[in-house]
Design an enzyme around this catalytic site. Structure first.
Site, mmCIF file in Angstrom:
data_model
loop_
_atom_site.group_PDB
_atom_site.id
_atom_site.type_symbol
_atom_site.label_atom_id
_atom_site.label_comp_id
_atom_site.label_asym_id
_atom_site.label_seq_id
_atom_site.Cartn_x
_atom_site.Cartn_y
_atom_site.Cartn_z
ATOM 1 N N HIS A 564 -6.859 -2.954 0.096
ATOM 2 C CA HIS A 564 -5.842 -2.638 1.096
ATOM 3 C C HIS A 564 -4.510 -3.310 0.790
ATOM 4 O O HIS A 564 -4.464 -4.485 0.413
ATOM 5 C CB HIS A 564 -6.339 -3.072 2.477
ATOM 6 C CG HIS A 564 -5.317 -2.985 3.553
ATOM 7 N ND1 HIS A 564 -4.872 -1.788 4.071
ATOM 8 C CD2 HIS A 564 -4.620 -3.951 4.201
ATOM 9 C CE1 HIS A 564 -3.974 -2.015 5.001
ATOM 10 N NE2 HIS A 564 -3.798 -3.322 5.099
ATOM 11 N N SER A 565 -3.431 -2.567 0.938
ATOM 12 C CA SER A 565 -2.048 -3.074 0.913
ATOM 13 C C SER A 565 -1.784 -4.005 -0.269
ATOM 14 O O SER A 565 -1.476 -5.187 -0.100
ATOM 15 C CB SER A 565 -1.739 -3.801 2.224
ATOM 16 O OG SER A 565 -0.379 -4.143 2.302
ATOM 17 N N ALA A 617 -7.091 1.775 -5.249
ATOM 18 C CA ALA A 617 -5.883 0.986 -4.994
ATOM 19 C C ALA A 617 -5.029 1.674 -3.946
ATOM 20 O O ALA A 617 -4.739 2.864 -4.059
ATOM 21 C CB ALA A 617 -5.085 0.811 -6.288
ATOM 22 N N GLU A 618 -4.654 0.909 -2.918
ATOM 23 C CA GLU A 618 -3.690 1.407 -1.932
ATOM 24 C C GLU A 618 -2.377 0.660 -2.152
ATOM 25 O O GLU A 618 -2.238 -0.499 -1.784
ATOM 26 C CB GLU A 618 -4.199 1.172 -0.508
ATOM 27 C CG GLU A 618 -3.269 1.783 0.536
ATOM 28 C CD GLU A 618 -3.521 1.247 1.924
ATOM 29 O OE1 GLU A 618 -3.593 2.050 2.863
ATOM 30 O OE2 GLU A 618 -3.641 0.015 2.075
ATOM 31 N N ASP A 619 -1.456 1.326 -2.791
ATOM 32 C CA ASP A 619 -0.187 0.698 -3.152
ATOM 33 C C ASP A 619 0.941 1.674 -2.881
ATOM 34 O O ASP A 619 1.060 2.697 -3.556
ATOM 35 C CB ASP A 619 -0.199 0.272 -4.626
ATOM 36 C CG ASP A 619 1.154 -0.260 -5.078
ATOM 37 O OD1 ASP A 619 1.893 -0.781 -4.218
ATOM 38 O OD2 ASP A 619 1.465 -0.134 -6.274
#
Length: 919
Positions: A564-565, A617-619
């Site tokens: 996350h983030s 991946a959360e980007d």
């Protein structure tokens, strides 16, 4: 005769007995009747229109053996740059410097923990663990403390009774404290005679006390295991030395140095002794090996052993089996001891620090109760007896690397009542729905323990504990196991970019110092969210985070993680900066190199130890190389979340009239640059679009913002646009698609967690499952379900990038193909087209298999059955050799399947042969 499946024709149901696994593929040449009975079609196995790169790769004929080093195994810190077309020298230099720092960090990590496996196995020692003997061991990392003890129900919260301090176990040079809790001997019982006494405490069976004493065990092993002469008593420990002395010097050999006289060289004496051993009459076995060093190079692999002795060793029973017989059962332990700490006891860790006395929830606690009824949060000792432990029943399903259809969900809001739902309720009610909806993975939000429920679970306080508000660790294991039994993968949202700033229950100021787990000063605090930022360059913090990842995989058997983030950890500005697209923004002074190195180590550890694991991946900044191999300078993720697509749809729904939508811009964003997007996860809207104030797409469309529409027309508009948005997003996705719980049936209400702004109400922290029985929502769900089944059959997401055939802003028509499927969209709110000409590359017939305008999907049914099958003409359109004239109702979408047709004359001949055969 098998029938070709037609999703567009309501006469053929998806729930029929015919197999849906390959509805348009046949392993042999077969005759299929279409839904139009007057036509006969022949589908050939070898005439598939898939491109060459979509065909299955041929397996190597080489025999299995030592793995050959491939090109991808070679380390090149800038290897992926040429692949994605990056030529920036500054960024390339940054990657080289990052690789050097990565090697230094890895060397430092290995100097402490040997390898990544040990560095990620801290949960085996840290926290509370039952020892094989009658005791419980506790270990904690708190380098800033000068005294440590455990307090809890088991010792009446005494800070001095169970402690680790200088001179009393204490801590090592790295700040790891160690405490032993001895089980309490019951009154009238005698302590164990031998310190190594073990108990069969955690096995799923209990044989009780075997009654075998140590003397009996030694005698049994002496009689059964050892051969005569192999075991010598303590009194005869010099017998072998005396025997050798007698053989060298005779029975009346010298006893003083004066009697010894001159001694021959050792080699000469040894040769004489060996000569005496030949042909002995005492029947004793003579040595068959030499012990004199002849100067050969030592080669441990070339040693020739005694085959007779080796065979005897193989045939012997392992000595450990005898010691197992000495082990007592759990019932015998319970008769003799009270547990030092019982299952369910509350406890905390007590520190004395330069700033004063502190009480903390242990960092490695596996079950934690948050504050309630005036009581402080505390850890719960989770050690259920064998009969209460969850027994895994199902094996893990095979993990697909493509065609992932992910159902994102939050356990707490998964119920239909305004309350916090539990793991068990989710298992019994939501998992069957996910299976029926056609998704093959769930992604769980907020599973890890967090004190603030309104944070959706992202302000984590206890990283090794499941959230107690949903249930127990055994309940979560059951959820994962049941999901696996349904063939559903389980992913978790993992938050290693920041942590809760709560000091009493979280990790902030854990040992009284400000730099234990987190950075000091501004760097250690998130600028906007009030959370703490991990010190990813510290070896012990790496030990904690890597072990946390492996803990969830080994203990709960999860199949993957969404990180996350990432922007919060990769940049010192936490991602809150304007990004112009310049590569300098990815390698300037605001980039946290230590955080990037941690992500590399995390991916390497997970993929090395668990090859089938999935990492996402959360980007929001789209850092270059997210999904590239770590050996080529990438971060090593399997997928990345494409955040621009829902933002694009949200802008169109809120700001642009329907007639002004530019299909060229929409399709450009969805399809453009597919090489880099091949690992992307697309979604229409996830939880971020419907949580805490933001409206869901269904709520926006159903609000009847346009005053010129009556309610029925507005409902039809909402239904049509949602189906179009879903289908065009899904069929242009890279390898995976994500849907938030409820959006599959157009949930009309947003999610709103209890907070001060809504008087801590749970009214919107739930899902209205009863809406599945209402027409509008039932129509959307039926379309979404058939869309998922279409991918399950044709593997749309696994195919190469879409090829756009037609895109016209004036008519608002889009057409593209992906494999044997052609996707047609008419986004115009008013205009319908009867004979709209679309260019296609392959000649033949195209059968309608999915039509958003069908009445069972809430449409008007404007395409007649005579239009289900369309044949191409030789007219050249859109630069293609052939064309297709189709009916395109306004605000509709359709999918047509292409198959090869050798001509009507051939079909008539086949039909004639069939009639002859039948009669």
């Amino acid at each position: 005769m098998p029938q070709c499946l037609n999703l567009a024709n309501p006469a053929i149901s998806l729930t029929s007995n015919s197999s849906f696994s390959q509805p348009w593929r046949h392993t042999t040449t077969s005759i299929c009747f279409s839904t139009h009975p007057s036509r006969l079609k022949r589908i050939w196995k070898g005439r598939c229109c898939c491109s060459a790169q979509e065909q299955p790769a041929k397996t190597s004929s080489k025999s299995p053996g030592k793995k050959e080093k491939t090109e991808s195994d070679k380390v090149d810190p800038v290897g992926f740059l040429s692949k994605v077309g990056i030529t920036d020298r500054t960024f390339a230099q940054f990657l080289r410097e990052r690789h050097k720092a990565y090697k230094d960090q890895r060397f430092e990590l290995y100097s402490r923990f040997i390898d990544l496996k040990e560095a990620s196995s801290g949960y085996e020692l840290m926290g509370m663990h039952r020892h094989r003997q009658h005791r419980v061991d506790y270990m904690e990392w708190a380098p800033g403390a000068r005294y440590c003890s455990l307090i809890g129900d088991f010792n009446q919260w005494s800070p001095t009774e169970n402690s680790a301090r200088e001179g009393h176990l204490g801590h090592d040079d790295f700040g790891y404290w160690f405490i032993i809790l001895e089980d309490i001997l019951r009154e009238g019982q005698e302590p164990e005679e031998h310190y190594f006494q073990e108990y069969n405490y955690i096995d799923d069976y209990d044989k009780g006390d075997s009654g075998i004493t140590l003397d009996e065990l030694l005698k049994k092993s002496h009689d059964e295991y050892w051969e005569p002469g192999e075991v010598l008593s303590r009194e005869a420990r010099l017998e072998m030395v005396a025997k050798l002395y007698e053989q060298f010097f005779g029975p009346n050999g010298p006893e003083t140095w004066e009697e010894l006289e001159e001694i021959k060289p050792p080699e000469e004496r040894y040769k004489e002794w060996m000569e005496k051993q030949k042909g002995g009459s005492d029947g004793e076995k003579k040595p068959n090996y030499e012990v004199i060093d002849k100067g050969q190079k030592f080669d441990i692999l070339g040693i020739v052993g005694d085959p007779v002795s080796a065979e005897k060793i193989k045939m012997k029973k392992p000595p450990i089996a005898y010691w197992v017989e000495l082990r007592k059962g759990r019932k015998a332990w319970m008769e003799k001891y009270f547990p030092a700490i019982r299952h369910g006891d509350r406890y905390r860790v007590y520190f004395n620090t330069p700033e004063g006395a502190l009480e903390r929830v242990p960092a490695w606690a596996t079950y934690v109760l948050p504050d309630s009824e005036g009581q402080q949060s505390c850890a719960i000792h989770w050690e259920p007896p064998p009969e209460e432990m969850y027994k895994w029943r199902h094996t893990k399903p095979k993990v697909p690397k493509t065609s992932l259809r992910i159902y994102e969900c939050h356990v707490g809001v998964s119920g239909s009542e305004p309350k916090v739902a539990s793991f068990n309720e989710f298992t019994s009610k939501v998992l069957p729905h996910v299976k029926d909806a056609g998704y093959n993975a769930i992604q769980l939000i907020g599973v890890v323990e967090h004190k603030d429920y309104s944070s959706v679970g992202y302000k984590v306080t206890n990283f090794f504990a499941v959230s107690s508000r949903f249930g127990t660790p055994e309940d979560f294991k059951k959820l994962v196991d049941e999901a696996h039994g349904l063939g559903i993968l389980v992913f978790m949202d993992i938050v290693h970019s920041y942590a809760s700033a709560d000091e009493l229950v979280g990790l902030s100021l854990f040992d009284g110092s400000n730099d234990c787990y987190f950075h000091t000063g501004k760097r250690g605090h998130h600028k906007y969210w009030g959370t703490r930022i991990f010190k990813h360059g510290d070896v012990d913090v790496l030990h904690f985070l890597l072990s946390n990842l492996k803990w969830w995989v080994t203990e709960y058997q999860v199949d993957g993680f969404r990180f996350h983030s990432l922007a919060s950890m990769m940049y010192t500005h936490n991602g809150f900066s304007t990004f112009t697209g310049s590569l300098e923004e990815y390698c300037n002074q605001y980039v946290d190199k230590d955080a990037l190195i941690y992500l590399i180590l995390a991916n390497e550890m997970l993929h090395d130890l668990h090859p089938d694991i999935i990492t996402i991946a959360e980007d929001a900044t789209y850092y270059p190389g997210l999904c590239e191999p770590t050996t080529k300078g990438g971060l090593g993720f399997d997928f990345w979340v494409n955040l621009t697509i829902p933002e694009m749809w949200l802008w169109h729904l809120e700001n642009a009239p329907d007639k002004e939508w530019s299909v060229t811009k929409i399709i450009s964003l969805l399809v453009n640059n597919q090489t880099y997007k091949s690992n992307s996860i697309s979604y229409v809207e996830n939880h971020s679009q419907s949580i805490s104030g933001a409206k869901s797409f269904a709520e926006i469309l159903l609000s009847n913002a346009r005053g010129d529409l009556n309610p029925s027309d507005n409902t039809f508009r909402a239904t049509s646009l949602l189906k179009i948005i879903k289908l065009i997003t899904f069929t242009t996705s890279g390898c995976a698609y994500l849907n938030f719980m409820g959006n599959e049936f157009a949930h009309p209400k947003r999610v709103e967690f209890p907070m001060s702004s809504n008087n801590h109400s749970l009214a919107l922290a739930c899902r209205q499952w009863e809406l599945l029985n209402e027409e509008f929502h039932k129509f959307i769900f039926s379309f979404d379900k058939d869309m998922m089944r279409l991918d399950a059959a044709e593997k749309i997401l696994a195919r190469s990038a879409p090829t756009v055939h037609h895109c016209n802003d004036s008519t608002m028509v889009v057409a593209y193909s992906r494999g044997p499927l052609v996707f047609l969209f008419n986004l115009h709110p008013e205009s319908s087209y009867e004979l709209y000409c679309i260019g296609v590359e392959e000649a033949g017939e195209y059968q309608l298999i999915l039509n958003s305008d069908e009445t069972r999907y809430g449409g008007h049914g404007r395409i007649g059955s005579d239009k289900y099958i369309q044949r191409t003409s030789d007219k050249r359109v859109d630069g293609h050799r052939h064309s297709l004239e189709v009916t395109l109702p306004s605000r509709s979408a359709q999918v047509r399947f292409y198959y090869y047709n050798e001509g009507l004359d051939f079909q008539i001949d086949i039909l004639f042969l069939i009639i002859q055969y039948m009669f």
